[in-house]
Every structure is written in C-alpha cells, then in structure tokens.
Scaffold this motif. Structure first.
Motif, short mmCIF file in Angstrom:
data_model
loop_
_atom_site.label_atom_id
_atom_site.label_comp_id
_atom_site.label_asym_id
_atom_site.label_seq_id
_atom_site.Cartn_x
_atom_site.Cartn_y
_atom_site.Cartn_z
N LEU A 6 -13.83 2.31 7.20
CA LEU A 6 -13.83 0.85 7.28
C LEU A 6 -13.26 0.24 6.00
CD1 LEU A 6 -14.57 -1.81 8.67
CD2 LEU A 6 -16.89 -1.56 7.75
N ILE A 7 -13.70 0.77 4.86
CA ILE A 7 -13.19 0.27 3.59
C ILE A 7 -11.68 0.50 3.49
CG2 ILE A 7 -13.28 0.59 1.08
CD1 ILE A 7 -16.23 1.33 1.40
N MET A 8 -11.24 1.67 3.93
CA MET A 8 -9.81 1.96 3.91
C MET A 8 -9.02 0.99 4.78
SD MET A 8 -8.76 4.53 1.96
CE MET A 8 -7.31 5.22 2.74
N PHE A 9 -9.55 0.66 5.95
CA PHE A 9 -8.85 -0.26 6.86
C PHE A 9 -8.65 -1.63 6.20
CE2 PHE A 9 -8.80 -3.44 10.25
CZ PHE A 9 -7.75 -2.97 11.02
N ILE A 10 -9.70 -2.12 5.54
CA ILE A 10 -9.60 -3.42 4.86
C ILE A 10 -8.62 -3.34 3.69
CG2 ILE A 10 -10.87 -5.18 3.58
CD1 ILE A 10 -13.37 -4.36 5.19
N ALA A 11 -8.76 -2.28 2.89
CA ALA A 11 -7.89 -2.11 1.74
C ALA A 11 -6.43 -2.01 2.15
CB ALA A 11 -8.30 -0.86 0.95
N MET A 12 -6.17 -1.25 3.21
CA MET A 12 -4.80 -1.04 3.66
C MET A 12 -4.21 -2.28 4.33
SD MET A 12 -4.10 1.96 2.55
CE MET A 12 -5.17 1.45 1.20
N PHE A 14 -5.06 -5.41 2.90
CA PHE A 14 -4.86 -6.29 1.74
C PHE A 14 -3.59 -5.94 0.97
CE2 PHE A 14 -9.52 -7.75 0.89
CZ PHE A 14 -9.42 -8.59 1.99
N ILE A 15 -3.32 -4.65 0.80
CA ILE A 15 -2.17 -4.25 -0.01
C ILE A 15 -0.83 -4.74 0.59
CG2 ILE A 15 -0.85 -2.25 -0.85
CD1 ILE A 15 -3.55 -0.84 -1.30
N PRO A 16 -0.57 -4.59 1.90
CA PRO A 16 0.66 -5.17 2.45
C PRO A 16 0.70 -6.70 2.37
CG PRO A 16 -0.23 -3.51 3.93
CD PRO A 16 -1.28 -3.77 2.90
N ALA A 17 -0.48 -7.33 2.41
CA ALA A 17 -0.51 -8.79 2.25
C ALA A 17 0.01 -9.18 0.87
CB ALA A 17 -1.93 -9.31 2.46
N GLY A 18 -0.40 -8.43 -0.15
CA GLY A 18 0.12 -8.69 -1.49
C GLY A 18 1.61 -8.45 -1.58
N ASP A 19 2.10 -7.41 -0.91
CA ASP A 19 3.53 -7.13 -0.93
C ASP A 19 4.33 -8.14 -0.12
OD1 ASP A 19 3.59 -4.87 -2.62
OD2 ASP A 19 2.81 -3.62 -1.02
N THR A 20 3.71 -8.71 0.91
CA THR A 20 4.37 -9.78 1.66
C THR A 20 4.60 -10.99 0.77
OG1 THR A 20 3.40 -9.05 3.76
CG2 THR A 20 4.18 -11.32 3.65
N GLY A 213 -7.22 -4.83 -2.72
CA GLY A 213 -6.89 -3.66 -1.92
C GLY A 213 -7.07 -2.36 -2.69
N ASN A 214 -6.57 -2.33 -3.93
CA ASN A 214 -6.69 -1.11 -4.73
C ASN A 214 -8.12 -0.86 -5.17
OD1 ASN A 214 -3.97 0.25 -5.30
ND2 ASN A 214 -3.49 -1.91 -5.55
N LEU A 215 -8.90 -1.92 -5.40
CA LEU A 215 -10.31 -1.75 -5.75
C LEU A 215 -11.07 -1.12 -4.59
CD1 LEU A 215 -12.72 -2.18 -7.64
CD2 LEU A 215 -12.90 -4.52 -6.76
N LEU A 216 -10.85 -1.62 -3.38
CA LEU A 216 -11.51 -1.05 -2.20
C LEU A 216 -11.04 0.38 -1.94
CD1 LEU A 216 -11.42 -4.15 0.19
CD2 LEU A 216 -13.43 -3.14 -0.90
N LEU A 217 -9.77 0.64 -2.22
CA LEU A 217 -9.25 2.00 -2.06
C LEU A 217 -10.00 2.98 -2.96
CD1 LEU A 217 -6.99 3.91 -0.94
CD2 LEU A 217 -5.67 3.27 -2.96
N LEU A 218 -10.27 2.56 -4.20
CA LEU A 218 -11.00 3.42 -5.12
C LEU A 218 -12.43 3.65 -4.65
CD1 LEU A 218 -9.77 2.12 -8.59
CD2 LEU A 218 -9.16 4.24 -7.45
N LEU A 238 0.94 -0.36 9.95
CA LEU A 238 0.68 -1.30 11.03
C LEU A 238 0.54 -2.72 10.49
CD1 LEU A 238 0.10 -1.88 13.98
CD2 LEU A 238 -2.31 -1.30 13.57
N ALA A 239 -0.18 -2.86 9.37
CA ALA A 239 -0.33 -4.19 8.76
C ALA A 239 1.02 -4.74 8.32
CB ALA A 239 -1.29 -4.11 7.57
N ALA A 240 1.87 -3.88 7.78
CA ALA A 240 3.19 -4.33 7.32
C ALA A 240 4.05 -4.80 8.49
CB ALA A 240 3.89 -3.19 6.58
#
Length: 275
Positions: A6-12, A14-20, A213-218, A238-240
C-alpha cells in the motif's frame, strides 16, 4: 507485506506527479532541467528540515550516505533531461530498467533470497517495458537519459536497503535531499528562472510530491525485502500514463497497453509468491 505494498502504491503515484510538474516546467515554461532537479532537492530539504532530529546530521559523516545521495542526484538530473525531450509515459517505460537492476544487485550484494519464479516474473515485467519502449535506431535520445536514470534508481533502491539500519526513513530522506542540493547548487543557481506564479507553484509541487514519494518508498523498503518490493515500482508506469493523458493529452497506443498489462500482471503475481 500488504502494508508495504500500500505504501509503495502511494509512493509510486507521488513520484510521477512530481515529474509531471517538472515536465510542465521544462516543456511549457522553458525552465532548465538542471534547475528543476536542484530545486526539487533544495525545496524538499527545506520542507523536511523542521521534522528531522540530530541523528540525521550525524549520518553526513558516513561516506556511504554521500554515495547513495550522489546516485540519486545523477538519477533525478537524468530523468529531468529525459522529460524535456520525450513523453512522460515513454520516459517512465525506459526508466523501468531500475527494478531489474535493484533485484539483481540486492541478490548479489545483499544476499537477499531469490527464486526462479520471481526472477522469471521480473524478466517478464521487463519484457513488458520493452514492448512499451519499442527500442530501435530511431529511439528518442531522451529515452537513453531515462535508461541512465533508471539504472541509477535501481542502484539507489538497493543502497537504501543496504543502509536502512543506519537511521530512520525521514533522516535518510533529508540527507539525500541536502547532499544533492549542495552538489547541484552551482548549476541550479546559475539557471534560476523568473519566478512567476506558475513557475513557483510547479517548482513547489515538483519538490513536495518527489519528497513525499521517496520518503514513503524508504518506509516501504524498511519493512520488506527489496527483492519482493521491486515489481511494485512498476506502479509508477501506470501513474505516468494516466498523468500523461490527463495533463498532456497523450494517450498510449494499443501496443503500449499490452506492455502495461504484462508489467502489472508480473508485479501482482510476484507479490503473491510465498518465497
């Protein structure tokens, strides 16, 4: 394992949102990719600074912490260059050499358990990435930068698992942001754009989503083995794709969806393996 997923899903997501936000800055507002990378680290470090404890500063005396942060610095800089040259879904597809690198390095250097079933599924997932990217002689140069970013990211994921015992996830997040901001400061400060409202909001959004995203990834990697979590990094793809459609009105072709289904299917099946 379910909580880690679940944490990975949220993190993954957030990270594409930042790249968008970063792609909007470079493609629509002509902001230099290296400023975007630097501002992401600098703003992220400032946002997290009030929440860190003394142990985070102590980590800066360890050369391994610096090496890990420099790998991330290279990865984020590379993906910002890639995003300025290619569609976001294509960039993330090439970027997904990362989980394969992470899986292999964790098995070789961290001696984490592997099975032929999970190895096969990681390979199938990577095949899905190749279907999406469709490499060839006319490949967009941005995808080469994306592959460099993915390689760095795979190394970063493994290093995070290797060093997880040294500190808390929030301390690790601060050190990676602080060190990378320090290293990129010369090129970042030289390329500071005119800070209009749109530039300011997107710069803040890029840093905030990336940091969270990276905090949740850790946090996820502190609770489960890297070899088991590696396939779930594919959630970023998928998020991207969805963000590329919603923000840039670019909808993947049918062959891309075939690749996506292979990637996601391999990740889900890998998670269901007991060993």
């Amino acid at each position: 394992m379910q909580r880690a997923i679940l944490i990975m899903f949220i993190a993954m997501s957030f990270i594409p949102a930042g790249d968008t936000a970063g792609k909007l800055l470079s493609s629509n507002l002509s902001v230099e990719p290296l400023f975007i990378a630097w501002s992401r680290f600098a703003v992220g470090a400032l946002l997290i600074l009030p929440f860190i404890k003394r142990d985070a500063w102590a980590l800066l005396r360890d050369w391994r912490i610096w090496g890990r942060a420099l790998i991330l610095c290279c990865g984020i800089s590379s993906i910002q260059v890639a995003l300025s040259m290619a569609p976001i879904a294509d960039v993330f597809a090439a970027f997904f050499i990362g989980p394969l690198i992470s899986y292999a390095l964790a098995a070789i250097f961290l001696k984490e358990p592997i099975t032929w079933q999970r190895t096969a599924l990681i390979g199938i997932g990577f095949l899905g990435v190749l279907i999406v990217v469709q490499p060839g002689a006319d490949m967009n140069p941005g995808l080469i930068w994306a592959a460099v970013a993915g390689t760095c990211y795979g190394m970063f994921l493994t290093a995070s698992r290797w060093l997880a015992h040294l500190g808390t996830p929030i301390a690790f997040t601060f050190t990676q942001l602080f060190i990378a901001a320090l290293v990129l400061a010369p090129v970042g400060l030289v390329n500071v754009p005119v800070m209009t409202f749109n530039v300011s909001i997107l710069t803040l959004g890029s840093a905030l989503f990336s940091m969270l995203g990276n905090l949740l990834l850790l946090y996820a990697y502190s609770t489960a083995p890297a070899t088991k979590l590696a396939p779930f990094v594919y959630f970023q793809l998928l998020a991207a794709v969805l963000l590329g459609w919603l923000v840039f009105d670019t909808w993947p072709a049918l062959i891309t969806w075939v690749g996506l289904l292979i990637v996601m299917g391999a990740g889900v099946l890998s998670a269901r393996l007991k060993a």
